[in-house]
Design an enzyme around this catalytic site. Sequence first.
Site, PDB file in Angstrom:
ATOM      1  N   SER A  93       0.821  -1.214   0.000  1.00 31.20           N
ATOM      2  CA  SER A  93       0.000   0.000   0.000  1.00 31.20           C
ATOM      3  C   SER A  93       0.859   1.269   0.000  1.00 31.20           C
ATOM      4  CB  SER A  93      -0.913   0.019   1.230  1.00 31.20           C
ATOM      5  OG  SER A  93      -1.576   1.271   1.276  1.00 31.20           O
ATOM      6  N   SER A 101      -0.570   4.123   0.756  1.00 37.05           N
ATOM      7  CA  SER A 101      -1.280   5.070   1.620  1.00 37.05           C
ATOM      8  C   SER A 101      -0.455   5.572   2.806  1.00 37.05           C
ATOM      9  CB  SER A 101      -2.591   4.460   2.103  1.00 37.05           C
ATOM     10  OG  SER A 101      -3.459   4.304   1.013  1.00 37.05           O
ATOM     11  N   LYS A 142     -13.603  -4.332   2.781  1.00 32.71           N
ATOM     12  CA  LYS A 142     -14.477  -3.170   2.582  1.00 32.71           C
ATOM     13  C   LYS A 142     -15.955  -3.465   2.860  1.00 32.71           C
ATOM     14  CE  LYS A 142     -11.586  -0.766  -0.811  1.00 32.71           C
ATOM     15  NZ  LYS A 142     -11.552  -0.068  -2.096  1.00 32.71           N
ATOM     16  N   ASP A 167     -13.818   6.365  -2.408  1.00 26.21           N
ATOM     17  CA  ASP A 167     -13.538   6.041  -3.818  1.00 26.21           C
ATOM     18  C   ASP A 167     -14.595   6.731  -4.668  1.00 26.21           C
ATOM     19  OD1 ASP A 167     -11.389   4.382  -3.271  1.00 26.21           O
ATOM     20  OD2 ASP A 167     -12.618   2.581  -3.123  1.00 26.21           O
ATOM     21  N   ALA A 218     -14.000  -1.744  -7.610  1.00 25.66           N
ATOM     22  CA  ALA A 218     -13.678  -0.389  -8.054  1.00 25.66           C
ATOM     23  C   ALA A 218     -14.760   0.119  -9.002  1.00 25.66           C
ATOM     24  CB  ALA A 218     -12.310  -0.376  -8.744  1.00 25.66           C
ATOM     25  N   ARG A 267     -16.440  -8.808 -18.789  1.00 19.37           N
ATOM     26  CA  ARG A 267     -16.135 -10.127 -19.351  1.00 19.37           C
ATOM     27  C   ARG A 267     -17.173 -11.136 -18.888  1.00 19.37           C
ATOM     28  NH1 ARG A 267     -10.515 -12.586 -17.372  1.00 19.37           N
ATOM     29  NH2 ARG A 267     -11.559 -12.233 -15.383  1.00 19.37           N
ATOM     30  N   LEU A 308      -8.467   3.610 -14.323  1.00 15.48           N
ATOM     31  CA  LEU A 308      -8.193   3.561 -12.883  1.00 15.48           C
ATOM     32  C   LEU A 308      -6.783   3.062 -12.579  1.00 15.48           C
ATOM     33  CD1 LEU A 308     -11.311   3.959 -12.567  1.00 15.48           C
ATOM     34  CD2 LEU A 308     -11.137   2.533 -10.561  1.00 15.48           C
TER      35      LEU A 308
HETATM   36  P1  ATR Z   1     -11.245  -4.406  -8.158  1.00 16.44           P
HETATM   37  O1  ATR Z   1     -11.534  -4.484  -6.689  1.00 16.44           O
HETATM   38  O2  ATR Z   1      -9.973  -3.705  -8.494  1.00 16.44           O
HETATM   39  O3  ATR Z   1     -12.405  -3.858  -8.914  1.00 16.44           O
HETATM   40  P2  ATR Z   1     -11.979  -7.103  -8.909  1.00 16.44           P
HETATM   41  O4  ATR Z   1     -13.161  -7.013  -8.011  1.00 16.44           O
HETATM   42  O5  ATR Z   1     -11.147  -8.335  -8.889  1.00 16.44           O
HETATM   43  O6  ATR Z   1     -10.970  -5.909  -8.642  1.00 16.44           O
HETATM   44  O7  ATR Z   1     -12.482  -6.825 -10.423  1.00 16.44           O
HETATM   45  C1  ATR Z   1     -11.628  -6.903 -11.521  1.00 16.44           C
HETATM   46  C2  ATR Z   1     -12.405  -6.565 -12.805  1.00 16.44           C
HETATM   47  O8  ATR Z   1     -11.500  -6.695 -13.909  1.00 16.44           O
HETATM   48  C3  ATR Z   1     -13.562  -7.502 -13.100  1.00 16.44           C
HETATM   49  O9  ATR Z   1     -14.572  -6.786 -13.784  1.00 16.44           O
HETATM   50  C4  ATR Z   1     -12.920  -8.538 -14.035  1.00 16.44           C
HETATM   51  O10 ATR Z   1     -13.811  -9.205 -14.903  1.00 16.44           O
HETATM   52  P3  ATR Z   1     -14.627 -10.530 -14.417  1.00 16.44           P
HETATM   53  O11 ATR Z   1     -15.745 -10.023 -13.549  1.00 16.44           O
HETATM   54  O12 ATR Z   1     -15.096 -11.154 -15.663  1.00 16.44           O
HETATM   55  O13 ATR Z   1     -13.634 -11.366 -13.660  1.00 16.44           O
HETATM   56  C5  ATR Z   1     -12.019  -7.653 -14.847  1.00 16.44           C
HETATM   57  N1  ATR Z   1     -10.916  -8.391 -15.439  1.00 16.44           N
HETATM   58  C6  ATR Z   1      -9.816  -8.871 -14.817  1.00 16.44           C
HETATM   59  N2  ATR Z   1      -9.005  -9.482 -15.705  1.00 16.44           N
HETATM   60  C7  ATR Z   1      -9.606  -9.396 -16.927  1.00 16.44           C
HETATM   61  C8  ATR Z   1      -9.271  -9.811 -18.250  1.00 16.44           C
HETATM   62  N3  ATR Z   1      -8.120 -10.463 -18.517  1.00 16.44           N
HETATM   63  N4  ATR Z   1     -10.134  -9.526 -19.258  1.00 16.44           N
HETATM   64  C9  ATR Z   1     -11.281  -8.863 -19.014  1.00 16.44           C
HETATM   65  N5  ATR Z   1     -11.662  -8.434 -17.788  1.00 16.44           N
HETATM   66  C10 ATR Z   1     -10.833  -8.686 -16.756  1.00 16.44           C
END
Ligand code: ATR
Length: 283
Positions: free
Chosen positions: A19, A21, A70, A106, A134, A154, A224
């Site tokens: 982190s 922070s 969180k 956020d 996020a 995805r 982000l």
């Molecule tokens: P954060 O807390 O940073 O938002 P997260 O909850 O793990 O992290 O979410 C990551 C996001 O990136 C998700 O929307 C994920 O898609 P999935 O819901 O299908 O898993 C997306 N993501 C991560 N790797 C990806 C990839 N290689 N291609 C497309 N989307 C991806």
Amino acid sequence: MIDASTRLIALIGHPIEHSLSPRMHNRIYRHMGINSVYVAFDVSPEHVGQAVAGFRALQVRGFNVTVPHKQAVMPYLDAVDQTAAAIGAVNTVVNDSGVLTGYNTDASGFMHLLEHRGVDVSGKDVLLLGAGGAARAVAAALAINGARVVVANRTPAKAVALADAINEHMGRKACYGISVEDIGQTPRPYMLVNATSVGMWPHIEACPLPDDYDFAGIEVVYDLIYNPGLTLLLKKAQAHGCMAVNGLDMLIWQAIEAIRIWFGVDVPYSLVMNEMKNIENFT
Ligand code: ATR
């Protein structure tokens, strides 16, 4: 100088060692003359309740909460503000004479970021890539600011679930969830936000959009990700003349927001940006 009046601000997460922070906050406190120290604690999921009870007993001024706590922290608080409730996640807690209130900076940080950049999303279409934690905060901020948000992911079921949750809270259809494969069929957005991890170091050659995606008409692209500072997505956006903003802004604004909540002090954006530049090995 640390003395008997120094207030503790904590950060809980798991893991926590990467982190930024603590370095960011302690530099700001020093510059702003805030008599406080910011310390990170690696708290395992089964100890979240005990950590909060400890903060109550020690009467800390507040704490930040990061992944994966969180949501888990919420039942241990006395109150949760409306935006944090809409998102279903808290990242900042203030202790006012023993009453713990949770916020999500956020989301509020994202709103300030838009304002600072002169970006008005009210009544406009925004395409949000990703449906994780996020993305949820960003979707809530955009919906509150009056945008029409298409959430493309995805895994489409997660996009639909995110949109449903925000719409239910807003009492109107502000968000739509779709598969990322269908983005060509949605209206050309005013703003595009990447809230996926695609393009983050070390996979800097990756882009969350198809190679043939047409940026024409898009005014603002916000990623982000802050490492690298200029993702492939932002490079493409710049090449098409869009305003391109990276994730450092969100990091800065959520910290400014938290400091306002804890200390009632408005820290200038430029001061935080300068401090971030001085942090060794940062991006
Ligand atoms: P954060 O807390 O940073 O938002 P997260 O909850 O793990 O992290 O979410 C990551 C996001 O990136 C998700 O929307 C994920 O898609 P999935 O819901 O299908 O898993 C997306 N993501 C991560 N790797 C990806 C990839 N290689 N291609 C497309 N989307 C991806």
